[in-house]
Structures are given as structure tokens and as C-alpha cells.
Scaffold this motif. Sequence first.
Motif, PDB file in Angstrom:
ATOM      1  N   MET A   1      -2.678 -17.335   6.552  1.00  0.00           N
ATOM      2  CA  MET A   1      -2.925 -16.001   5.964  1.00  0.00           C
ATOM      3  C   MET A   1      -1.943 -14.980   6.560  1.00  0.00           C
ATOM      4  N   THR A   2      -1.295 -14.244   5.683  1.00  0.00           N
ATOM      5  CA  THR A   2      -0.313 -13.262   6.148  1.00  0.00           C
ATOM      6  C   THR A   2      -0.761 -11.839   5.801  1.00  0.00           C
ATOM      7  N   VAL A   3      -0.046 -10.886   6.385  1.00  0.00           N
ATOM      8  CA  VAL A   3      -0.282  -9.468   6.092  1.00  0.00           C
ATOM      9  C   VAL A   3      -0.046  -9.213   4.601  1.00  0.00           C
ATOM     10  N   LEU A   4       0.966  -9.885   4.034  1.00  0.00           N
ATOM     11  CA  LEU A   4       1.270  -9.688   2.610  1.00  0.00           C
ATOM     12  C   LEU A   4       0.057 -10.006   1.738  1.00  0.00           C
ATOM     13  N   ARG A   5      -0.645 -11.100   2.078  1.00  0.00           N
ATOM     14  CA  ARG A   5      -1.818 -11.478   1.275  1.00  0.00           C
ATOM     15  C   ARG A   5      -2.920 -10.433   1.389  1.00  0.00           C
ATOM     16  N   ILE A   6      -3.054  -9.860   2.565  1.00  0.00           N
ATOM     17  CA  ILE A   6      -4.065  -8.790   2.734  1.00  0.00           C
ATOM     18  C   ILE A   6      -3.672  -7.597   1.866  1.00  0.00           C
ATOM     19  N   LEU A   7      -2.382  -7.241   1.891  1.00  0.00           N
ATOM     20  CA  LEU A   7      -1.919  -6.079   1.109  1.00  0.00           C
ATOM     21  C   LEU A   7      -2.073  -6.333  -0.388  1.00  0.00           C
ATOM     22  N   ASN A   8      -1.780  -7.568  -0.829  1.00  0.00           N
ATOM     23  CA  ASN A   8      -1.926  -7.889  -2.250  1.00  0.00           C
ATOM     24  C   ASN A   8      -3.375  -7.750  -2.688  1.00  0.00           C
ATOM     25  N   ASP A   9      -4.263  -7.981  -1.757  1.00  0.00           N
ATOM     26  CA  ASP A   9      -5.696  -7.920  -2.026  1.00  0.00           C
ATOM     27  C   ASP A   9      -6.202  -6.466  -1.989  1.00  0.00           C
ATOM     28  N   LYS A  10      -5.858  -5.732  -0.934  1.00  0.00           N
ATOM     29  CA  LYS A  10      -6.448  -4.393  -0.734  1.00  0.00           C
ATOM     30  C   LYS A  10      -5.579  -3.245  -1.258  1.00  0.00           C
ATOM     31  N   GLY A  11      -4.299  -3.523  -1.522  1.00  0.00           N
ATOM     32  CA  GLY A  11      -3.398  -2.461  -1.965  1.00  0.00           C
ATOM     33  C   GLY A  11      -2.570  -1.913  -0.820  1.00  0.00           C
ATOM     34  N   ARG A  12      -1.615  -1.062  -1.185  1.00  0.00           N
ATOM     35  CA  ARG A  12      -0.654  -0.580  -0.182  1.00  0.00           C
ATOM     36  C   ARG A  12      -0.800   0.899   0.132  1.00  0.00           C
ATOM     37  N   LYS A  13      -1.861   1.493  -0.375  1.00  0.00           N
ATOM     38  CA  LYS A  13      -2.043   2.935  -0.172  1.00  0.00           C
ATOM     39  C   LYS A  13      -2.291   3.241   1.318  1.00  0.00           C
ATOM     40  N   VAL A  14      -1.557   4.208   1.842  1.00  0.00           N
ATOM     41  CA  VAL A  14      -1.760   4.646   3.228  1.00  0.00           C
ATOM     42  C   VAL A  14      -2.008   6.147   3.204  1.00  0.00           C
ATOM     43  N   VAL A  15      -3.057   6.585   3.878  1.00  0.00           N
ATOM     44  CA  VAL A  15      -3.311   8.024   3.978  1.00  0.00           C
ATOM     45  C   VAL A  15      -2.418   8.573   5.093  1.00  0.00           C
ATOM     46  N   THR A  16      -1.567   9.517   4.730  1.00  0.00           N
ATOM     47  CA  THR A  16      -0.635  10.089   5.711  1.00  0.00           C
ATOM     48  C   THR A  16      -0.848  11.599   5.816  1.00  0.00           C
ATOM     49  N   VAL A  17      -0.432  12.162   6.942  1.00  0.00           N
ATOM     50  CA  VAL A  17      -0.459  13.619   7.123  1.00  0.00           C
ATOM     51  C   VAL A  17       0.866  14.049   7.748  1.00  0.00           C
ATOM     52  N   ALA A  18       1.156  15.346   7.623  1.00  0.00           N
ATOM     53  CA  ALA A  18       2.358  15.904   8.259  1.00  0.00           C
ATOM     54  C   ALA A  18       2.029  16.253   9.715  1.00  0.00           C
ATOM     55  N   PRO A  19       3.036  16.315  10.597  1.00  0.00           N
ATOM     56  CA  PRO A  19       2.780  16.575  12.017  1.00  0.00           C
ATOM     57  C   PRO A  19       2.092  17.919  12.286  1.00  0.00           C
ATOM     58  N   LYS A  20       2.320  18.893  11.401  1.00  0.00           N
ATOM     59  CA  LYS A  20       1.810  20.247  11.684  1.00  0.00           C
ATOM     60  C   LYS A  20       0.413  20.519  11.110  1.00  0.00           C
ATOM     61  N   VAL A  21      -0.221  19.527  10.488  1.00  0.00           N
ATOM     62  CA  VAL A  21      -1.572  19.799   9.978  1.00  0.00           C
ATOM     63  C   VAL A  21      -2.545  19.846  11.149  1.00  0.00           C
ATOM     64  N   THR A  22      -3.637  20.604  10.967  1.00  0.00           N
ATOM     65  CA  THR A  22      -4.600  20.752  12.065  1.00  0.00           C
ATOM     66  C   THR A  22      -5.510  19.530  12.159  1.00  0.00           C
ATOM     67  N   ILE A  23      -6.104  19.362  13.326  1.00  0.00           N
ATOM     68  CA  ILE A  23      -7.059  18.272  13.548  1.00  0.00           C
ATOM     69  C   ILE A  23      -8.287  18.473  12.650  1.00  0.00           C
ATOM     70  N   ASP A  24      -8.624  19.735  12.388  1.00  0.00           N
ATOM     71  CA  ASP A  24      -9.722  20.027  11.456  1.00  0.00           C
ATOM     72  C   ASP A  24      -9.434  19.360  10.099  1.00  0.00           C
ATOM     73  N   SER A  25      -8.190  19.508   9.645  1.00  0.00           N
ATOM     74  CA  SER A  25      -7.792  18.949   8.359  1.00  0.00           C
ATOM     75  C   SER A  25      -7.750  17.410   8.418  1.00  0.00           C
ATOM     76  N   VAL A  26      -7.242  16.866   9.536  1.00  0.00           N
ATOM     77  CA  VAL A  26      -7.194  15.405   9.706  1.00  0.00           C
ATOM     78  C   VAL A  26      -8.614  14.835   9.652  1.00  0.00           C
ATOM     79  N   ASP A  27      -9.516  15.534  10.351  1.00  0.00           N
ATOM     80  CA  ASP A  27     -10.908  15.112  10.414  1.00  0.00           C
ATOM     81  C   ASP A  27     -11.525  15.078   9.004  1.00  0.00           C
ATOM     82  N   LYS A  28     -11.262  16.130   8.228  1.00  0.00           N
ATOM     83  CA  LYS A  28     -11.795  16.199   6.859  1.00  0.00           C
ATOM     84  C   LYS A  28     -11.198  15.075   6.004  1.00  0.00           C
ATOM     85  N   THR A  29      -9.893  14.848   6.157  1.00  0.00           N
ATOM     86  CA  THR A  29      -9.233  13.770   5.400  1.00  0.00           C
ATOM     87  C   THR A  29      -9.865  12.423   5.735  1.00  0.00           C
TER      88      THR A  29
END
Length: 142
Positions: A1-29
Motif C-alpha cells: 500500500m502506497t501514499v498514492l493509493r491513499i490519495l486516489n481513495d481520499k482525494g488530494r485536497k489540502v486545507v492551507t492558510v497564509a502565514p499572516k492569518v490569525t490563530i483564531d481564523s486557523v481554529d475556525k478553519t
Amino acid sequence: MTVLRILNDKGRKVVTVAPKVTIDSVDKTQSETRIGAVVVVEKGEIRGIVSERDIVIALAKHGGAALEKLAEECMTTKVVTCEPADSINVVMQRMTAGRFRHLPVVEDGKLAGIVSIGDVVKRRIEDVEKEAEQIREYIATA
Ligand code: AMP
């Protein structure tokens, strides 16, 4: 089993944020998307990762003022990653050695997904169940 198979199964979406966003915003995300870590990205490059634990540490240190801190002030900057061709065993070794539960996937230098310990455990259990079933069948037909 490889990482690729996991990605094919679950998708490649990653939740990202910019460095300057607040922790309040990260927490809500994290709360809205029901995930435990966000990858901090700037100009297409991974700058860090902020997980629930970083927020707990910031709250213990700064109290309520932690929510006004920036992602870049609380993130881990040395991000350990994996590649699609890596095996689940490699992922488990890296998570165990680094004592974290999230591993961003990088392909051709770009963020291409994320694997959590939950993803790994789910596939490991499926593999073990499949092996047990094969052994049962083998014994029954031998
Ligand atoms: P976690 O277990 O993923 O909630 O993370 C625990 C700690 O490890 C936090 O300080 C995270 O910022 C950090 N961390 C999480 N994932 C990684 C990673 N892939 N590489 C480096 N540090 C990480």
C-alpha cells in the motif's frame, strides 16, 4: 500500500492558510473542516504546519491572546513530508519518529495532498483484514 493509493481513495485536497492569518481564523478553519492540521503556504511553497497541538500550546502560553497570534508565530517550520510512491510503512515510521499525526505529500516540489494517522490506520486495518480472509480461505480449501 502506497501514499498514492491513499490519495486516489481520499482525494488530494489540502486545507492551507497564509502565514499572516490569525490563530483564531486557523481554529475556525480546523473546526469547520473537521481537520487537525493546516499547511501554511506562501507563494506556492510550504512554510509550515499548524496542528491542534500548536494551538493548545499557544493557549497555555498566552491565554486568550493566543487567538490574535499569527499562524507563522505558532507553526512548525521544519515540515516532514512524504511522496506518493512512499509506502505506508515509511509514513508510519516518519510519524512515529517525529511524534506527529500529519504528513503533507509533495510531488514534483508541490503540495499534492496530506495523509493523517487516521488514513494510515484505516488502510492498515483493511490490509490486515484482507490478509486474514485470504489465510482463512487458504485453510478452508487446503
Ligand atoms: P500533530 O500530532 O500532527 O497534531 O502535531 C504535533 C506537533 O508536530 C505540532 O507541533 C505540529 O506542528 C507538528 N507537526 C505536525 N505534522 C508535522 C509534519 N509533517 N512535520 C513536522 N512537524 C509536524
